[in-house]
Design a protein around this motif. Structure first.
Motif, PDB file in Angstrom:
ATOM      1  N   ASN A 384       0.828  -1.212   0.000  1.00  0.00           N
ATOM      2  CA  ASN A 384       0.000   0.000   0.000  1.00  0.00           C
ATOM      3  C   ASN A 384       0.864   1.265   0.000  1.00  0.00           C
ATOM      4  N   LEU A 385       1.952   1.220   0.764  1.00  0.00           N
ATOM      5  CA  LEU A 385       2.840   2.375   0.847  1.00  0.00           C
ATOM      6  C   LEU A 385       3.525   2.622  -0.500  1.00  0.00           C
ATOM      7  N   ILE A 386       4.027   1.569  -1.111  1.00  0.00           N
ATOM      8  CA  ILE A 386       4.699   1.701  -2.411  1.00  0.00           C
ATOM      9  C   ILE A 386       3.723   2.212  -3.464  1.00  0.00           C
ATOM     10  N   LYS A 387       2.490   1.714  -3.421  1.00  0.00           N
ATOM     11  CA  LYS A 387       1.465   2.157  -4.372  1.00  0.00           C
ATOM     12  C   LYS A 387       1.165   3.643  -4.183  1.00  0.00           C
ATOM     13  N   ALA A 388       1.053   4.084  -2.913  1.00  0.00           N
ATOM     14  CA  ALA A 388       0.765   5.502  -2.628  1.00  0.00           C
ATOM     15  C   ALA A 388       1.891   6.397  -3.120  1.00  0.00           C
ATOM     16  N   MET A 389       3.118   5.857  -3.144  1.00  0.00           N
ATOM     17  CA  MET A 389       4.286   6.624  -3.595  1.00  0.00           C
ATOM     18  C   MET A 389       4.518   6.491  -5.101  1.00  0.00           C
ATOM     19  N   ASP A 390       3.634   5.737  -5.775  1.00  0.00           N
ATOM     20  CA  ASP A 390       3.796   5.455  -7.206  1.00  0.00           C
ATOM     21  C   ASP A 390       5.173   4.848  -7.469  1.00  0.00           C
ATOM     22  N   GLY A 391       5.569   3.930  -6.584  1.00  0.00           N
ATOM     23  CA  GLY A 391       6.877   3.301  -6.709  1.00  0.00           C
ATOM     24  C   GLY A 391       6.916   2.279  -7.823  1.00  0.00           C
ATOM     25  N   GLN A 392       7.937   2.363  -8.657  1.00  0.00           N
ATOM     26  CA  GLN A 392       8.132   1.420  -9.765  1.00  0.00           C
ATOM     27  C   GLN A 392       9.523   0.793  -9.615  1.00  0.00           C
ATOM     28  N   PRO A 393       9.732  -0.396 -10.212  1.00  0.00           N
ATOM     29  CA  PRO A 393      11.072  -0.986 -10.166  1.00  0.00           C
ATOM     30  C   PRO A 393      12.119   0.029 -10.645  1.00  0.00           C
ATOM     31  N   GLY A 394      13.196   0.169  -9.856  1.00  0.00           N
ATOM     32  CA  GLY A 394      14.236   1.139 -10.180  1.00  0.00           C
ATOM     33  C   GLY A 394      14.144   2.423  -9.387  1.00  0.00           C
ATOM     34  N   ASP A 395      13.066   2.608  -8.585  1.00  0.00           N
ATOM     35  CA  ASP A 395      12.897   3.845  -7.825  1.00  0.00           C
ATOM     36  C   ASP A 395      13.456   3.721  -6.413  1.00  0.00           C
ATOM     37  N   LEU A 396      13.847   4.867  -5.852  1.00  0.00           N
ATOM     38  CA  LEU A 396      14.243   4.951  -4.445  1.00  0.00           C
ATOM     39  C   LEU A 396      13.208   5.808  -3.726  1.00  0.00           C
ATOM     40  N   LEU A 397      12.588   5.256  -2.686  1.00  0.00           N
ATOM     41  CA  LEU A 397      11.587   5.978  -1.911  1.00  0.00           C
ATOM     42  C   LEU A 397      12.179   6.325  -0.554  1.00  0.00           C
ATOM     43  N   VAL A 398      12.131   7.608  -0.185  1.00  0.00           N
ATOM     44  CA  VAL A 398      12.668   8.023   1.119  1.00  0.00           C
ATOM     45  C   VAL A 398      11.559   8.701   1.915  1.00  0.00           C
ATOM     46  N   PHE A 399      11.592   8.523   3.241  1.00  0.00           N
ATOM     47  CA  PHE A 399      10.500   9.006   4.093  1.00  0.00           C
ATOM     48  C   PHE A 399      11.031   9.723   5.321  1.00  0.00           C
ATOM     49  N   ALA A 400      10.306  10.754   5.743  1.00  0.00           N
ATOM     50  CA  ALA A 400      10.579  11.434   7.003  1.00  0.00           C
ATOM     51  C   ALA A 400       9.293  11.434   7.823  1.00  0.00           C
ATOM     52  N   ALA A 401       9.435  11.248   9.138  1.00  0.00           N
ATOM     53  CA  ALA A 401       8.271  11.216  10.031  1.00  0.00           C
ATOM     54  C   ALA A 401       8.582  12.051  11.267  1.00  0.00           C
ATOM     55  N   ASP A 402       7.791  13.087  11.496  1.00  0.00           N
ATOM     56  CA  ASP A 402       8.009  13.965  12.643  1.00  0.00           C
ATOM     57  C   ASP A 402       6.922  15.029  12.616  1.00  0.00           C
ATOM     58  N   LYS A 403       7.122  16.113  13.374  1.00  0.00           N
ATOM     59  CA  LYS A 403       6.226  17.259  13.268  1.00  0.00           C
ATOM     60  C   LYS A 403       6.313  17.823  11.851  1.00  0.00           C
ATOM     61  N   ASN A 404       5.209  18.397  11.383  1.00  0.00           N
ATOM     62  CA  ASN A 404       5.166  18.897  10.006  1.00  0.00           C
ATOM     63  C   ASN A 404       6.357  19.787   9.677  1.00  0.00           C
ATOM     64  N   LYS A 405       6.673  20.712  10.576  1.00  0.00           N
ATOM     65  CA  LYS A 405       7.729  21.680  10.313  1.00  0.00           C
ATOM     66  C   LYS A 405       9.051  20.981  10.020  1.00  0.00           C
ATOM     67  N   ILE A 406       9.361  19.932  10.797  1.00  0.00           N
ATOM     68  CA  ILE A 406      10.617  19.201  10.608  1.00  0.00           C
ATOM     69  C   ILE A 406      10.577  18.381   9.322  1.00  0.00           C
ATOM     70  N   VAL A 407       9.441  17.706   9.069  1.00  0.00           N
ATOM     71  CA  VAL A 407       9.305  16.883   7.862  1.00  0.00           C
ATOM     72  C   VAL A 407       9.455  17.748   6.610  1.00  0.00           C
ATOM     73  N   TRP A 408       8.783  18.896   6.589  1.00  0.00           N
ATOM     74  CA  TRP A 408       8.901  19.814   5.450  1.00  0.00           C
ATOM     75  C   TRP A 408      10.356  20.242   5.253  1.00  0.00           C
ATOM     76  N   ASN A 409      10.978  20.635   6.354  1.00  0.00           N
ATOM     77  CA  ASN A 409      12.353  21.132   6.285  1.00  0.00           C
ATOM     78  C   ASN A 409      13.309  20.057   5.761  1.00  0.00           C
ATOM     79  N   VAL A 410      13.154  18.846   6.267  1.00  0.00           N
ATOM     80  CA  VAL A 410      14.052  17.744   5.904  1.00  0.00           C
ATOM     81  C   VAL A 410      13.875  17.358   4.441  1.00  0.00           C
ATOM     82  N   LEU A 411      12.636  17.100   4.034  1.00  0.00           N
ATOM     83  CA  LEU A 411      12.401  16.644   2.660  1.00  0.00           C
ATOM     84  C   LEU A 411      12.573  17.772   1.654  1.00  0.00           C
ATOM     85  N   GLY A 412      12.256  19.008   2.055  1.00  0.00           N
ATOM     86  CA  GLY A 412      12.465  20.144   1.161  1.00  0.00           C
ATOM     87  C   GLY A 412      13.944  20.310   0.828  1.00  0.00           C
TER      88      GLY A 412
END
Length: 596
Positions: A384-412
């Protein structure tokens, strides 16, 4: 021995001489770039701010030829001679590559020591050395082009805004200190012992007072100062294109500035800016790009998977959600085979931006996956997670989990880092974006109170006025930033012009009535005498010029910049001053080491 010009008058700059002048006698002056002695002929590349011109000295002109033998790099000379077609091969890389000047009169106006680095376009010189000898560095063609373009930009802006009815007015640079926001530079008063002026962080209060005074449309190319830590696009002193307009709302300010940007980029760069410029709310920018100044020249947007992983077996995800945070990810297309060492570097980078870690799924082309957290998830949860990320063979999926402000800052930040690494950015593009509807307030854990995200004079959106006291975090501001290629080049807002709303705003920011009047009394008093609705915007001129010249650092578009610790390597400012000067100012300094 240096000579005077002895009646010679410059007739042309170097590149103003062309094949149209063949057969004419011209007088040129400048610096010796290079000397080549071929025995019977000496060739000199003469440089001035316009470019290079080849001079030729013939042994048949004995006295002048002998004098030319003494010329070295950076000597300043005046030369009179006849323009000829080049005797040798045409130099396609020079504007004057098809001509030369046969010199019959030479004056050595100034001799020069050997410079500490080559005064050449691509000389690989340490920046510290360049800034120590900035007057030599500024002789380089690219810096002269940059500063010429800066001059052209400010001249064009002045003309455009004048035609739009703006009046240029200078505001004071010795001001009252208002400690809200960045740290002020303070200037002691000799006449008022123990009292200090502040250098302006912006002309904000003065330009609002000018609207109270009925000037309607104001503009200023204003010097401003902030005593803060520096970065590549920050300086302690900087220049703003500052404006304020009366009887306007958001759309009016955006309209005049869109037309300014379109005209400016066409005039200076022959680039067509498409209008209207896209607008995006602050919350959309944060959710999609993790930044309130997103670079829209490439995709790789953030994907919110909070609802998908709610209740999953991975405690890092569920813990963040239970604490009111979120889980978001990036799909790095085609990077599923990224080596572990590189992934570890991404994790370190995320930690440097406030994350506790970075979760990932590496999807190999053969359908297998490698993940840092798969053992905590069921197969269905992973699918389900890979599908939500539109993950296809050959892709790298990275995730951050925290307060919104930190998640935005990290992934941005990670999004930008990956785009540079993978060469995803088309550097030839100029992508503009208006970011609008910023939060009015932001919570400070350090001060345990709400602060103004812009400043205390920004007007909340009409529909949010009722939440100022009851739910400050919900209030959106009539604030707008103009973003170019991931950099905020300007920002502004509609101002509060009603006294009651201004009092409510200051109260929400923790000001007592007494404190508000102590800091801003002159503005609040002015509001008692009829103030029009007004709004404004200010561009960071240095940053705007940096983008237009294609530079990566604003030091390349400022004549005499400071370094990271706000010092000037050339003049060695700041320095200690004479004890007598301090005594006149009623100031005594403390030895920091002694104090410790």
């Amino acid at each position: 021995m240096a000579e005077s010009m002895q009646g010679l008058h410059r007739s042309h700059r170097c590149t103003e001489v062309s094949n149209k002048n063949i057969g004419e006698t011209v007088t040129v002056m400048g610096w010796v770039q290079k000397r080549r002695n071929l025995g019977s002929l000496i060739f000199i590349d003469l440089r001035d701010r316009s470019g290079l011109l080849q001079l030729v000295f013939d042994e048949n002109n004995g006295e002048v030829f002998e004098k030319a033998k003494n010329l070295r790099s950076e000597f300043v000379i005046a030369a009179e001679g006849v323009v000829r077609q080049r005797s040798g091969a045409v130099n396609e890389n020079m504007a004057t590559g098809d001509i030369e000047v046969t010199v019959n009169t030479l004056r050595i106006l100034s001799e020069a020591e050997t410079p500490p680095f080559p005064v050449e376009e691509d000389a690989n010189t340490r920046e510290e050395l360049r800034l120590k000898y900035r007057y030599l560095d500024l002789r380089k063609p690219h810096l002269q082009r940059n500063l010429k373009m800066r001059s052209d930009i400010t001249t064009f802006i002045r003309k455009f805004m004048s035609n739009e009815g703006f009046i240029e007015i200078e505001t004071p640079t010795l001001c009252k200190s208002t400690p809200e926001g960045a740290r002020d530079y303070l200037v002691p008063s000799r006449v008022h012992p123990g009292c200090f002026y502040a250098l302006p962080q912006s002309p904000q209060l003065y330009k609002q007072l000018l609207m109270c005074s009925g000037f309607d449309r104001y503009i200023q190319i204003a010097k401003c100062y902030r005593d803060e830590d520096l970065r590549a696009d920050r300086q302690p002193e900087f220049t703003q294109v500052d404006m304020e307009l009366s009887f306007v709302d958001v759309d009016d300010v955006i309209d005049v500035n869109e037309r300014l940007l379109k005209a400016l980029f066409k005039e200076i760069l022959d680039v067509d800016v498409q209008l209207p410029i896209q607008r995006m709310t602050w919350i959309e920018a944060m959710n999609r790009y993790g930044s309130d100044k997103p670079d829209t020249r490439f995709g790789m947007e953030l994907i919110d998977v909070t609802d998908v992983v709610k209740g999953c077996g991975f405690g890092v995800f569920t813990g963040a959600i239970e604490n009111g945070g979120s889980v978001r990810g990036l799909n790095v297309k085609g990077q599923g085979a990224m080596p572990r060492k590189k992934i570890d570097k991404l994790v370190d980078s995320a930690k440097g931006n406030g994350a506790k870690g970075l979760a990932y799924i590496a999807m190999h082309e053969d359908g297998t996956i490698k993940s840092s957290f798969a053992k905590f998830m069921t197969d269905e949860e992973m699918d389900n997670l890979i599908k939500a990320m539109d993950g296809q063979p050959g892709d790298l999926l990275v995730f951050a989990a925290d307060k919104n402000k930190i998640v935005w800052n990290v992934l941005g930040a990670l999004r930008l880092e990956l785009a540079e690494q993978l060469d995803l950015i088309d550097k030839s593009k100029f992508n503009f974006l208006w970011v609008v509807e910023f939060p009015q307030f932001e919570w400070s854990d350090e001060q345990n109170r709400f602060l103004a995200m812009h400043h205390p004079f920004t007007m909340p959106m009409d529909e949010d006025l009722d939440y100022i006291e009851s739910d400050p975090g919900r209030v959106r501001a009539k604030a707008y930033d103009i973003v170019l290629n991931g950099s905020e080049i300007g920002g502004g807002s509609v101002r509060i012009h009603q006294a009651d709303v201004q009092e409510r705003m200051l109260k929400a920011l923790g000001f007592t009535t007494e404190a508000a009047h102590e800091q801003f009394g002159f503005l609040l008093d002015a509001f008692k005498y009829g103030v029009p609705p007004h709004a404004g915007l200010a561009y960071g001129l240095d940053r705007l010029v940096m983008h237009m010249t294609g530079e990566d650092n604003i030091r390349e578009v400022i004549a005499f910049p400071k370094v990271k610790d706000a010092s000037c390597l050339m003049t060695e400012a700041p320095t200690a001053v004479d004890a007598k000067q301090l005594e006149e100012l009623s100031i005594e300094t403390i030895d920091v080491e002694e104090e410790k």
